[in-house]
Design an enzyme around this catalytic site. Structure first.
Site, PDB file in Angstrom:
ATOM      1  N   LYS A  41      12.946   3.867  17.262  1.00 23.98           N
ATOM      2  CA  LYS A  41      13.189   3.004  16.105  1.00 23.98           C
ATOM      3  C   LYS A  41      11.905   2.878  15.283  1.00 23.98           C
ATOM      4  O   LYS A  41      10.804   3.160  15.768  1.00 23.98           O
ATOM      5  CB  LYS A  41      13.665   1.626  16.566  1.00 23.98           C
ATOM      6  CG  LYS A  41      12.635   0.861  17.388  1.00 23.98           C
ATOM      7  CD  LYS A  41      13.177  -0.491  17.819  1.00 23.98           C
ATOM      8  CE  LYS A  41      12.133  -1.258  18.632  1.00 23.98           C
ATOM      9  NZ  LYS A  41      12.607  -2.607  19.015  1.00 23.98           N
ATOM     10  N   TYR A  84     -13.795  -8.029  -2.370  1.00 25.16           N
ATOM     11  CA  TYR A  84     -13.304  -9.214  -3.069  1.00 25.16           C
ATOM     12  C   TYR A  84     -13.798 -10.509  -2.437  1.00 25.16           C
ATOM     13  O   TYR A  84     -13.786 -10.671  -1.221  1.00 25.16           O
ATOM     14  CB  TYR A  84     -11.775  -9.223  -3.078  1.00 25.16           C
ATOM     15  CG  TYR A  84     -11.157  -8.129  -3.905  1.00 25.16           C
ATOM     16  CD1 TYR A  84     -11.450  -8.006  -5.251  1.00 25.16           C
ATOM     17  CD2 TYR A  84     -10.270  -7.231  -3.335  1.00 25.16           C
ATOM     18  CE1 TYR A  84     -10.878  -7.005  -6.016  1.00 25.16           C
ATOM     19  CE2 TYR A  84      -9.683  -6.226  -4.088  1.00 25.16           C
ATOM     20  CZ  TYR A  84      -9.989  -6.114  -5.432  1.00 25.16           C
ATOM     21  OH  TYR A  84      -9.422  -5.123  -6.189  1.00 25.16           O
ATOM     22  N   MET A 111      -6.410  -3.220  -0.943  1.00 21.79           N
ATOM     23  CA  MET A 111      -5.157  -2.483  -0.871  1.00 21.79           C
ATOM     24  C   MET A 111      -5.355  -1.033  -0.435  1.00 21.79           C
ATOM     25  O   MET A 111      -4.563  -0.496   0.336  1.00 21.79           O
ATOM     26  CB  MET A 111      -4.447  -2.512  -2.228  1.00 21.79           C
ATOM     27  CG  MET A 111      -3.093  -1.822  -2.215  1.00 21.79           C
ATOM     28  SD  MET A 111      -2.239  -1.899  -3.796  1.00 21.79           S
ATOM     29  CE  MET A 111      -1.799  -3.637  -3.869  1.00 21.79           C
TER      30      MET A 111
END
Length: 401
Positions: free
Chosen positions: A45, A281, A329
């Protein structure tokens, strides 16, 4: 799913997840030896916990897995479309799901309630199938996990409806199964309680004329630590990929397993900066003095936990480093301190088996307050999977999807 044969480093990559199918096959053989009188279901899965469902299902079957298991119907049907023809079970069904397609594809369908059996039998009547061939179903009893599965009080009704569908030639009950809540905590009182409910449910069904091929409740931790729960079949998920389901009880090495995935990226920038330089950041990390910063070009869009900001371990230049500042990101930074030997294009290993001193998925789990299951499963499709340990069109050292 397209598979393009490719030597493992034939083309440059920003990052890669190297999947060792030879290690996976060895893990399957080790797990089968733990349950020598039971069949083994290789659970693939969630794209085989991030490793690649088609490739891992194939390798597991080569190592002797009699069954493959998926959660969603789409996962099961994708395996059939890719050429998997062995016994295949799927257990997470919702109203309106592709029951007919699953019946026509010879998928063993899990049923937890009368509503599901009603939708399934309607699909069986409409399905394009040889005359007299019933759909295969496995009945799930909720023995105490509290997720899917039929409550014990409702079990007699489900058995009665299933037996009527059998008598009508629509279905064949091939299995009775359940799932542990705390098998990763040996000695937890719920384990024996669940086993008792499971045995009672099986006995009742058999008294009503159900003749299951397989009875199963053992997941990875129960396969490794609870022989009395092996019954006819064990379902191995995370352990098959060389990750311990219970780090408190044993490491992969303790269980004779080897982690299958190695996640690497290649440095996109290496530069000297002065002391007092903010990094990433929010400037949660500021360099304590003149130093060298290296940019690792993967981030939370690639599945690197943002919770690894300031904590995640990385091997660069043969030394453990720690993520400096926030994971962004697409990238994060490591502070190399006084080490000026790193170069753009050098490998940064986020996790692997640990053979080269690199961190493991369990190290990332501890650093981010989660479990290793999540660490490997969350690696996104932006990261190419490169497969080694399998011969594909003459290539023996690797190919990618």
């Amino acid at each position: 799913m397209n598979e393009t044969p490719l030597r493992a480093r034939e083309t440059p990559m920003r990052a890669r997840a190297l999947v060792d199918l030879a290690a996976l096959r060895a893990n399957v053989r080790t797990l089968k030896a733990r349950a020598p009188r039971s069949q083994l279901m290789a659970v693939v899965k969630a794209n085989a916990y991030g490793h690649g469902a088609v490739q891992c299902a194939r390798a597991a079957r080569e190592a002797g897995a009699e069954w493959v298991g998926t959660a969603t119907p789409d996962e099961a049907l994708a395996l059939r479309a890719a050429g998997d023809t062995g016994r295949l079970m799927c257990w997470l069904w919702t109203p309106g799901a592709p029951w007919r397609e699953a019946v026509e594809a010879d998928v063993d369908v899990s049923v937890s309630g009368v509503w599901a059996l009603a939708e399934l039998t309607e699909a069986v009547r409409a399905a394009d199938r040889p005359a007299g061939r019933p759909a295969r179903i496995q009945l799930k009893i909720d023995t105490g996990l509290g997720r899917n599965g039929c409550q014990p009080d409702d079990w007699p009704e489900l058995i009665a409806v299933a037996r009527a569908a059998e008598d009508a030639g629509l279905v064949k009950v091939t299995g009775i199964w359940s799932h542990f809540a705390c098998a990763d905590e040996p000695g937890h009182p719920s384990i024996q309680a669940q086993l008792s409910v499971f045995r009672d449910a099986v006995a009742y069904a058999e008294r009503q004329g159900v003749e299951p091929e397989v009875r199963h409740i053992a997941n990875s931790p129960a396969t490794l630590t609870l022989p009395e729960a092996h019954f006819d079949l064990v379902r191995t998920g995370i352990a098959m990929y060389g990750v311990s389901p219970s780090p408190e009880v044993g490491t992969p090495q303790d269980f004779g397993l080897k982690p299958v995935m190695t996640l690497s990226a290649y440095l996109a920038s290496v530069k000297r900066v002065p002391g007092g330089h903010g990094v990433s950041y929010g400037h949660h990390y500021v360099t304590p003095g003149p130093t060298t910063l290296a940019l690792v070009p993967v981030g939370y869009a690639d599945g690197i936990p943002r919770a690894g900001s300031g904590t995640g371990p990385v091997l660069v230049g043969g030394k453990w480093r720690t993520v400096a500042g926030r994971v962004a990101m697409d990238q994060f930074v490591v502070d190399l301190g006084g080490d000026d030997t790193a170069r753009v294009g050098d490998e940064a290993v986020l996790f692997g088996p640990g053979d080269r001193g690199e961190p493991t998925a369990e190290d990332w789990a501890r650093a981010t307050g989660t479990i290793a299951y999540e660490v490997v499963t969350r690696i996104s499709n932006r990261v190419p999977r490169v497969y080694v340990g399998e011969n594909v069109d003459g290539y023996t050292d690797g190919y990618t999807e």
